[in-house]
Design a protein around this motif. Structure first.
Motif, PDB file in Angstrom:
ATOM      1  N   LEU A 155     -44.266 -44.938  55.261  1.00 50.09           N
ATOM      2  CA  LEU A 155     -45.602 -45.388  55.607  1.00 50.09           C
ATOM      3  C   LEU A 155     -46.049 -46.450  54.615  1.00 50.09           C
ATOM      4  N   PRO A 156     -47.114 -47.205  54.935  1.00 43.00           N
ATOM      5  CA  PRO A 156     -47.531 -48.284  54.029  1.00 43.00           C
ATOM      6  C   PRO A 156     -47.827 -47.825  52.605  1.00 43.00           C
ATOM      7  N   ASP A 157     -48.372 -46.608  52.426  1.00 43.59           N
ATOM      8  CA  ASP A 157     -48.768 -46.195  51.088  1.00 43.59           C
ATOM      9  C   ASP A 157     -48.035 -44.979  50.550  1.00 43.59           C
ATOM     10  N   GLN A 158     -47.154 -44.379  51.353  1.00 44.25           N
ATOM     11  CA  GLN A 158     -46.406 -43.234  50.858  1.00 44.25           C
ATOM     12  C   GLN A 158     -45.196 -42.969  51.745  1.00 44.25           C
ATOM     13  N   VAL A 159     -44.310 -42.092  51.265  1.00 48.87           N
ATOM     14  CA  VAL A 159     -43.129 -41.698  52.015  1.00 48.87           C
ATOM     15  C   VAL A 159     -43.291 -40.242  52.451  1.00 48.87           C
ATOM     16  N   LEU A 160     -43.099 -39.997  53.754  1.00 47.25           N
ATOM     17  CA  LEU A 160     -43.159 -38.647  54.290  1.00 47.25           C
ATOM     18  C   LEU A 160     -41.758 -38.216  54.722  1.00 47.25           C
ATOM     19  N   VAL A 161     -41.511 -36.898  54.691  1.00 50.31           N
ATOM     20  CA  VAL A 161     -40.235 -36.331  55.120  1.00 50.31           C
ATOM     21  C   VAL A 161     -40.488 -35.531  56.391  1.00 50.31           C
ATOM     22  N   TYR A 162     -39.737 -35.856  57.457  1.00 50.91           N
ATOM     23  CA  TYR A 162     -39.850 -35.144  58.731  1.00 50.91           C
ATOM     24  C   TYR A 162     -38.565 -34.356  58.989  1.00 50.91           C
ATOM     25  N   GLY A 163     -38.681 -33.055  59.272  1.00 51.01           N
ATOM     26  CA  GLY A 163     -37.509 -32.263  59.628  1.00 51.01           C
ATOM     27  C   GLY A 163     -37.892 -31.193  60.654  1.00 51.01           C
ATOM     28  N   ASP A 164     -37.042 -30.791  61.516  1.00 50.55           N
ATOM     29  CA  ASP A 164     -35.759 -31.367  61.887  1.00 50.55           C
ATOM     30  C   ASP A 164     -35.987 -32.134  63.185  1.00 50.55           C
ATOM     31  N   CYS A 165     -35.632 -33.381  63.233  1.00 51.89           N
ATOM     32  CA  CYS A 165     -35.927 -34.227  64.394  1.00 51.89           C
ATOM     33  C   CYS A 165     -34.668 -34.689  65.111  1.00 51.89           C
ATOM     34  N   ALA A 166     -33.498 -34.091  64.790  1.00 50.55           N
ATOM     35  CA  ALA A 166     -32.270 -34.626  65.375  1.00 50.55           C
ATOM     36  C   ALA A 166     -31.213 -33.598  65.741  1.00 50.55           C
ATOM     37  N   ILE A 167     -31.267 -32.379  65.220  1.00 46.37           N
ATOM     38  CA  ILE A 167     -30.115 -31.475  65.363  1.00 46.37           C
ATOM     39  C   ILE A 167     -30.426 -30.219  66.172  1.00 46.37           C
ATOM     40  N   ASN A 168     -31.366 -29.399  65.727  1.00 48.09           N
ATOM     41  CA  ASN A 168     -31.571 -28.054  66.286  1.00 48.09           C
ATOM     42  C   ASN A 168     -32.646 -28.055  67.370  1.00 48.09           C
ATOM     43  N   PRO A 169     -32.270 -27.770  68.628  1.00 50.45           N
ATOM     44  CA  PRO A 169     -33.236 -27.849  69.746  1.00 50.45           C
ATOM     45  C   PRO A 169     -34.391 -26.856  69.635  1.00 50.45           C
ATOM     46  N   ASP A 170     -34.098 -25.598  69.342  1.00 45.13           N
ATOM     47  CA  ASP A 170     -35.154 -24.580  69.331  1.00 45.13           C
ATOM     48  C   ASP A 170     -34.825 -23.513  68.289  1.00 45.13           C
ATOM     49  N   PRO A 171     -35.011 -23.815  67.005  1.00 47.09           N
ATOM     50  CA  PRO A 171     -34.654 -22.857  65.960  1.00 47.09           C
ATOM     51  C   PRO A 171     -35.539 -21.613  65.998  1.00 47.09           C
ATOM     52  N   THR A 213     -40.644 -31.555  69.777  1.00 42.99           N
ATOM     53  CA  THR A 213     -41.829 -31.976  69.020  1.00 42.99           C
ATOM     54  C   THR A 213     -41.461 -32.958  67.915  1.00 42.99           C
ATOM     55  N   GLY A 214     -40.427 -32.636  67.158  1.00 45.20           N
ATOM     56  CA  GLY A 214     -40.052 -33.457  66.016  1.00 45.20           C
ATOM     57  C   GLY A 214     -39.581 -34.841  66.409  1.00 45.20           C
TER      58      GLY A 214
END
Length: 712
Positions: free
Chosen positions: A544-560, A658-659
């Motif tokens: 983001l313009p003023d900070q870094v955010l971490v998003y998980g999990d947006c690529a591997i596990n469909p419905d943990p 969602t992710g």
């Protein structure tokens, strides 16, 4: 406690804006509070909008610069003998906007024939703002004695060597190409500058003036890549008509050739980045250029002179070449007039050229004395948020330290080849390209890069046999024989994965061509999960313009399930820590706290409790709605007792739907740089690329893979 640094030019055309940008970026990388102030706007030729330095820094750094005074107003005040009043207004504006616990970079004025008062005003402003003085000087082709003499004069102007306010000097445009009169070449693609001249730099460091208290604060090499304009910039400058737009907004021009010779005498000019200027009625030359484009050479652009139209039949013949993205433009002026126009082109970086601005900032920041930059941060407040530039700095700096060997199975893919060259040149990793050397070198030539000794090229056919036995040992229980193993190893991703499994490399990056499944499947089968991990998950780093955010999990596990979601939260927090981010983990749901019910909310609530019990040392809270997690005012309202609400920097989504939707919506809506997905929970680091990845995306993914390898 605040620090104020004023950059003072020693002469004209010293690249003051470049050094300002670099110093702001270097300070930004230290994650401290920064101000920027150019007290007086000083527009250059062709500037019509806002003041250039202020605009660039406001758009490309996490800094809100103080607005400068307009030049017309300043000159009116000076001519009316109201300089004292002007200085009072400058101080007032500065004090109104400066932060007391920040470092402020102040950019001075350049003395020109139109602004002869600049030197006197710089001195008065530096005293009025009580700023430390750093000189910016271009050595050109002057001998050390003359350079030293120039610096002695300007040091005396600002109080002499005994003045505690006179700090040091930064040399810019070192080793730049010069004309026959010793002046900096201003024309596009003048010549390629020689490699870094350490002897020249040592001569500058050894000037007698640096033994008297003035500090040597940096030497910024001239770099041809940093002055390469886009084709669209030249088109605007010449007011050219576009015959074929192509990739005009992104293609860079590194050389200019006027094509007035026979074809066989100019084939050497048909190279990546070349602006080829030809009379519009030279169909033979036009067709030759189009043939080069069809052959994979990424020419910069074609510029047709004389106002001639391309023959309709010739244009049809060359349509396929146009579809490669080759920009073609036309002007009504003759070749001589066009040459004069190109010579007058303003080489300063446009305020909207984000890619070039970023490269200039990074190059300049890396050229400054690191110990001096660090000294500026003493007793200055640190930012709680890690800015994107600080994150990128962490990535590149840490990657250099660990120096890992990273295999790139898509060895002949153009973006991957360029990224490998950059990583080797900047010392971010030791890249290994899988592919045939002749093919890879051909791709490199087409992309206009040279592969140094730091880039290793391995032929798959030469090494495949080394891994057959190992693959059979790992997958024999699944029916894999020597014959099957040899067949599986025809796939370079599988081959690269086996190299990683055997510790012949430290990490793997793929996905510029291959799908996520093709990248991850061999890793899951051959590398497997880490001993302390129950699953493999992923994170994206959202810049983001003023900070870094971490998003998980947006690529591997469909419905943990709840246990898996807790593991993903802990893995994501660990990844954040690995990359310099102090994790505050929000477990995202459509409900905050106890306000909602339902199986989805209960899963997140249970996962939060599991994660908190497993890692009581981490700040983890949930369920939280996204706005309650991200926005302080909403967090105070919806979850007033939460240690995470409104301050979260690690967001754990309840499912893949969602992710993935959220990260893409945020990325595309705000045009953000997004690094990932980075896989978590593997025994050894394997990372996937988006098939639309840019070169910089691949470079940063290689860097983070190297860091993962060091932390594994």
């Amino acid at each position: 406690m605040s620090r104020r640094i004023m950059l003072i030019p020693v002469g004209t055309s010293v690249g003051l804006t470049t050094v300002s940008m670099g110093l702001v970026r270097a300070l930004e990388e230290q994650a401290i509070k920064i101000n920027f102030f150019k007290p007086l706007a000083q527009p250059r030729r062709g500037d019509n909008g806002e003041e250039r330095s202020t605009t660039i820094i406001s758009h490309h750094c996490s800094v809100k610069p103080i607005k400068p005074f307009e030049l017309g107003y300043v000159e009116q005040m000076i001519s009316s003998d109201n300089t004292d009043e002007l200085l009072e207004e400058i101080i007032e504006r500065f004090e109104q906007h400066q932060q007391s616990d920040a470092v402020t970079v102040i950019e001075g004025l350049v003395t020109t024939r139109h602004h002869p008062y600049a030197e006197r005003l710089n001195l008065e402003i530096s005293r009025a703002l009580d700023a430390d003085i750093v000189f910016v000087c271009v050595p050109g082709n002057e001998n050390p004695v003359d350079i030293n003499h120039r610096l002695e004069i300007v040091v005396d102007t600002y109080g002499g060597h005994k003045s505690k306010k006179v700090v040091g000097c930064i040399f810019n445009k070192v080793n730049a190409p010069l004309d026959e009169h010793g002046r900096l070449r201003a024309d596009i693609g003048a010549i390629d500058a020689p490699e870094h001249d350490e002897e020249r730099c040592e001569a500058l460091r050894s000037l007698p003036i640096f033994s008297k208290g003035l500090a040597f604060l940096g030497s910024v090499d001239w770099n041809a890549d940093l002055v390469s304009p886009r084709a669209i910039d030249v088109a605007k400058h010449l007011d050219a008509q576009l015959i074929n737009e192509g990739d005009i907004a992104s293609r860079r021009l590194s050389s200019v050739t006027f094509c007035a010779r026979e074809i066989h005498n100019m084939t050497h000019a048909l190279k990546p980045g070349a602006l080829l200027v030809l009379s519009g009625d030279r169909s033979d030359v036009f067709v030759s250029c189009c043939l080069a484009a069809l052959n994979g050479t990424k020419l910069g652009a074609l510029l047709l002179t004389g106002g001639y139209s391309i023959d309709e039949n010739i244009q049809k013949l060359c349509n396929q070449a146009m579809e490669t993205g080759l920009p073609v433009m036309s002007v009504n002026t003759n070749t001589w007039q066009t040459a004069q126009g190109l010579h007058a082109f303003n080489q300063e970086v446009p305020v909207d050229d984000s890619l070039r601005i970023e490269k200039v900032m990074v190059h300049t920041a890396e050229s400054l004395d690191a110990s001096w930059v660090t000294s500026l941060t003493e007793k200055v407040s640190r930012q709680k948020k890690l800015s994107p530039s600080a994150f990128r700095f962490y990535l590149t700096n840490r990657a250099r330290q660990v120096n890992k060997r990273i295999v790139l199975p898509e060895g002949n893919e153009p973006r991957t080849v360029v990224a490998a060259a950059i990583c080797a040149k900047r010392g971010l990793a030791r890249p290994v390209l899988l592919g045939e050397e002749a093919e890879i070198q051909r791709v490199a030539a087409q992309q206009g890069v040279s592969l140094s000794e730091g880039v290793e090229i391995l032929s798959p056919s030469a090494i495949r046999g080394q891994y057959v036995e190992g693959l059979v040992a790992l997958r024999g229980h699944k029916g894999v024989t020597d014959v099957v193993a040899n067949e599986l190893l025809q796939d370079n991703v599988t081959l690269g994965t086996m190299m990683l499994q055997h510790d012949d490399v430290d990490g793997l990056v793929s996905g510029a061509v291959n799908t996520t499944a093709n990248t991850i499947r061999p890793a899951l089968q051959l590398i497997k999960t880490a001993e302390n991990a129950s699953l493999v998950s992923s994170v994206f780093f959202m810049l983001l313009p003023d900070q870094v955010l971490v998003y998980g999990d947006c690529a591997i596990n469909p419905d943990p399930n709840a246990q898996q979601l807790a593991d993903i939260a802990i893995q994501s927090a660990t990844s954040a820590e690995m990359f310099g981010i102090e994790p505050r983990v929000a477990m995202i749901s459509y409900s905050t706290g106890d306000s909602g019910a339902g199986s989805d909310v209960e899963k997140v609530r249970e996962a939060t409790k599991i994660a908190q019990s497993l890692r009581p040392d981490l700040l983890i809270d949930g369920p939280l709605q996204y706005d309650a997690a991200a926005i302080e005012s909403v967090g105070r309202s919806k979850a007033p007792n939460s240690p995470v609400a409104g301050k979260a920097n690690v967001f754990v989504f309840p499912d893949l739907n969602t992710g993935n939707t959220t990260y893409k919506a945020v990325q595309r809506s705000f045009d953000l740089v997004c690094i990932g997905p980075m896989l978590q929970g593997m025994r050894k680091p394997v990372n996937d690329l988006s098939r639309g990845a840019l070169v910089d995306d691949i470079v940063f993914t290689i860097a983070l893979t190297a860091i993962q390898a060091a932390g594994a």
